[in-house]
Design a protein around this motif. Structure first.
Motif, PDB file in Angstrom:
ATOM      1  N   ALA A  49      65.913  71.489 -71.460  1.00  0.00           N
ATOM      2  CA  ALA A  49      64.882  70.522 -71.061  1.00  0.00           C
ATOM      3  C   ALA A  49      63.823  71.167 -70.157  1.00  0.00           C
ATOM      4  CB  ALA A  49      65.540  69.349 -70.353  1.00  0.00           C
ATOM      5  N   THR A  50      64.244  72.050 -69.248  1.00  0.00           N
ATOM      6  CA  THR A  50      63.301  72.657 -68.302  1.00  0.00           C
ATOM      7  C   THR A  50      62.642  73.905 -68.865  1.00  0.00           C
ATOM      8  OG1 THR A  50      64.713  71.876 -66.518  1.00  0.00           O
ATOM      9  CG2 THR A  50      63.051  73.520 -65.944  1.00  0.00           C
ATOM     10  N   PHE A  51      63.444  74.758 -69.510  1.00  0.00           N
ATOM     11  CA  PHE A  51      62.919  76.061 -69.922  1.00  0.00           C
ATOM     12  C   PHE A  51      62.325  76.034 -71.326  1.00  0.00           C
ATOM     13  CE2 PHE A  51      66.359  76.896 -66.862  1.00  0.00           C
ATOM     14  CZ  PHE A  51      65.543  77.286 -65.820  1.00  0.00           C
ATOM     15  N   GLY A  52      62.628  74.957 -72.068  1.00  0.00           N
ATOM     16  CA  GLY A  52      61.990  74.771 -73.363  1.00  0.00           C
ATOM     17  C   GLY A  52      62.339  75.802 -74.411  1.00  0.00           C
ATOM     18  N   LYS A  53      63.487  76.442 -74.248  1.00  0.00           N
ATOM     19  CA  LYS A  53      63.899  77.402 -75.272  1.00  0.00           C
ATOM     20  C   LYS A  53      65.407  77.401 -75.435  1.00  0.00           C
ATOM     21  CE  LYS A  53      64.129  81.358 -72.182  1.00  0.00           C
ATOM     22  NZ  LYS A  53      63.887  82.766 -72.031  1.00  0.00           N
ATOM     23  N   VAL A  54      65.884  77.993 -76.517  1.00  0.00           N
ATOM     24  CA  VAL A  54      67.313  78.010 -76.774  1.00  0.00           C
ATOM     25  C   VAL A  54      67.977  79.089 -75.929  1.00  0.00           C
ATOM     26  CG1 VAL A  54      67.030  77.128 -79.111  1.00  0.00           C
ATOM     27  CG2 VAL A  54      67.110  79.596 -78.725  1.00  0.00           C
ATOM     28  N   GLY A  55      69.283  78.996 -75.786  1.00  0.00           N
ATOM     29  CA  GLY A  55      70.015  79.928 -74.946  1.00  0.00           C
ATOM     30  C   GLY A  55      70.741  80.997 -75.733  1.00  0.00           C
ATOM     31  N   LYS A  56      71.534  81.774 -74.991  1.00  0.00           N
ATOM     32  CA  LYS A  56      72.301  82.858 -75.584  1.00  0.00           C
ATOM     33  C   LYS A  56      73.608  82.951 -74.802  1.00  0.00           C
ATOM     34  CE  LYS A  56      71.616  87.735 -76.676  1.00  0.00           C
ATOM     35  NZ  LYS A  56      70.847  88.924 -76.310  1.00  0.00           N
ATOM     36  N   CYS A  57      74.743  83.108 -75.488  1.00  0.00           N
ATOM     37  CA  CYS A  57      76.031  83.207 -74.803  1.00  0.00           C
ATOM     38  C   CYS A  57      76.190  84.606 -74.193  1.00  0.00           C
ATOM     39  CB  CYS A  57      77.176  82.940 -75.774  1.00  0.00           C
ATOM     40  SG  CYS A  57      77.311  81.213 -76.275  1.00  0.00           S
ATOM     41  N   ILE A  58      76.206  84.687 -72.867  1.00  0.00           N
ATOM     42  CA  ILE A  58      76.385  85.978 -72.189  1.00  0.00           C
ATOM     43  C   ILE A  58      77.354  85.789 -71.016  1.00  0.00           C
ATOM     44  CG2 ILE A  58      74.042  86.776 -72.757  1.00  0.00           C
ATOM     45  CD1 ILE A  58      73.402  86.317 -69.720  1.00  0.00           C
ATOM     46  N   LYS A  59      77.692  86.878 -70.362  1.00  0.00           N
ATOM     47  CA  LYS A  59      78.539  86.827 -69.172  1.00  0.00           C
ATOM     48  C   LYS A  59      77.829  85.986 -68.107  1.00  0.00           C
ATOM     49  CE  LYS A  59      81.263  89.966 -66.370  1.00  0.00           C
ATOM     50  NZ  LYS A  59      81.111  91.138 -65.537  1.00  0.00           N
ATOM     51  N   LYS A  60      78.565  85.037 -67.541  1.00  0.00           N
ATOM     52  CA  LYS A  60      77.974  84.061 -66.626  1.00  0.00           C
ATOM     53  C   LYS A  60      77.235  84.729 -65.455  1.00  0.00           C
ATOM     54  CE  LYS A  60      80.525  80.264 -66.237  1.00  0.00           C
ATOM     55  NZ  LYS A  60      81.613  79.399 -65.753  1.00  0.00           N
ATOM     56  N   SER A  61      77.871  85.752 -64.864  1.00  0.00           N
ATOM     57  CA  SER A  61      77.298  86.373 -63.669  1.00  0.00           C
ATOM     58  C   SER A  61      76.029  87.176 -63.969  1.00  0.00           C
ATOM     59  CB  SER A  61      78.335  87.270 -62.995  1.00  0.00           C
ATOM     60  OG  SER A  61      78.769  88.252 -63.909  1.00  0.00           O
ATOM     61  N   CYS A  62      75.746  87.416 -65.256  1.00  0.00           N
ATOM     62  CA  CYS A  62      74.563  88.213 -65.625  1.00  0.00           C
ATOM     63  C   CYS A  62      73.335  87.347 -65.871  1.00  0.00           C
ATOM     64  CB  CYS A  62      74.839  89.026 -66.888  1.00  0.00           C
ATOM     65  SG  CYS A  62      76.092  90.291 -66.668  1.00  0.00           S
TER      66      CYS A  62
END
Ligand SMILES: [Zn+2]
Length: 256
Positions: A49-62
């Motif tokens: 909703a805020t960033f307006g783009k899809v995500g990617k599954c990565i290590k949480k701390s990164c």
């Protein structure tokens, strides 16, 4: 669509389905597999909703600024990230930086430190010949330092970093010290100098790649704000720097 074919494939497998208990187990198994398939897919389909783009599954701390949603990716340590993978870009993004000792720098006469992360990245050119080896680039960087210290009377070479067409970055004042490159903006910006003269042609691909990586590296290290503004020297002061060809190019880059 994928969910249905998943279930179809499983129901035709050799699982025991001739008892009520077996059927129940199979249904639960199918549901959990189908559910995780939906979750795994939805990170790259979820428009934030805020960033307006899809995500990617990565290590949480990164995930930069912890801009992630945990529930969209499998595993406790993995999250759906909507900003940069800082671990990935730090190793891939930081160019080789030739230290001051390696290029033969003189010691600075005095030093003052940046008050915080840079808001600006300024691109310069050195108005000199170009270089394609570390020894040739080091000699030019030494000549810039001599000019800045002896002719201008500055405390050190003016630029934060320099970039040669050998693909190396050269440490000037570095990430943390206030430079002398862009009058009026030295304490809020870092100055990156492309070694050479770029009025009529742009730096080669190696040098352009390195300066872009240097910016990404600075952001990854927290030395440059992620919301930084990119400018050419001529945008802030009365000068032709960084040359018209290079200036026209950087105007097409992100953050300009
Ligand atoms: Zn300049």
């Amino acid at each position: 669509m994928r969910v249905h074919s998943y279930i179809g494939d499983l129901s035709q497998s050799s699982c025991p389905i001739n008892s009520h208990q077996g059927t129940l187990m199979l249904v639960l198994l199918c549901l959990s597999l189908a559910f995780s398939a939906v979750l795994g897919d939805s990170c790259t389909e979820h428009v934030h909703a805020t960033f307006g783009k899809v995500g990617k599954c990565i290590k949480k701390s990164c995930c930069e600024y912890a801009t992630y949603i945990s529930s969209l990716c499998p595993g406790d340590d993995t999250a759906c990230c909507f900003k940069r993978d800082t671990c990935g870009s730090l190793s891939a993004g930081c160019p080789h930086i030739v230290s001051r000792a390696s290029w033969g720098a003189r010691s600075p006469r005095s030093t003052s430190y940046m008050p915080g992360p840079a808001k600006y990245v300024f691109i310069h050119h050195g108005e000199s010949g170009s270089c394609s080896t570390q020894s040739a680039c080091s000699a030019i960087v030494r000549s810039y330092q001599n000019y800045h210290m002896d002719t201008h009377g500055w405390s050190d070479i003016g630029y934060s970093f320099l970039v040669g067409e050998d693909g190396n970055a050269y440490e000037g004042r570095g990430w943390d010290k206030i430079g002398a490159h862009t009058q009026g903006y030295n304490s809020v910006g870092l100055g990156f100098c492309m070694i050479g003269s770029f009025d009529n042609h742009v730096p080669n691909a190696a040098a352009l790649n390195t300066v872009k990586n240097l910016i990404a590296c600075g952001v990854g290290k927290g030395k440059i704000k992620s919301t930084y503004t990119l400018r050419g020297h001529r945008d802030m002061n009365q000068t032709s720097c960084p040359g018209t060809a290079l200036y026209n190019l950087i105007k097409t880059w992100p953050h300009y």
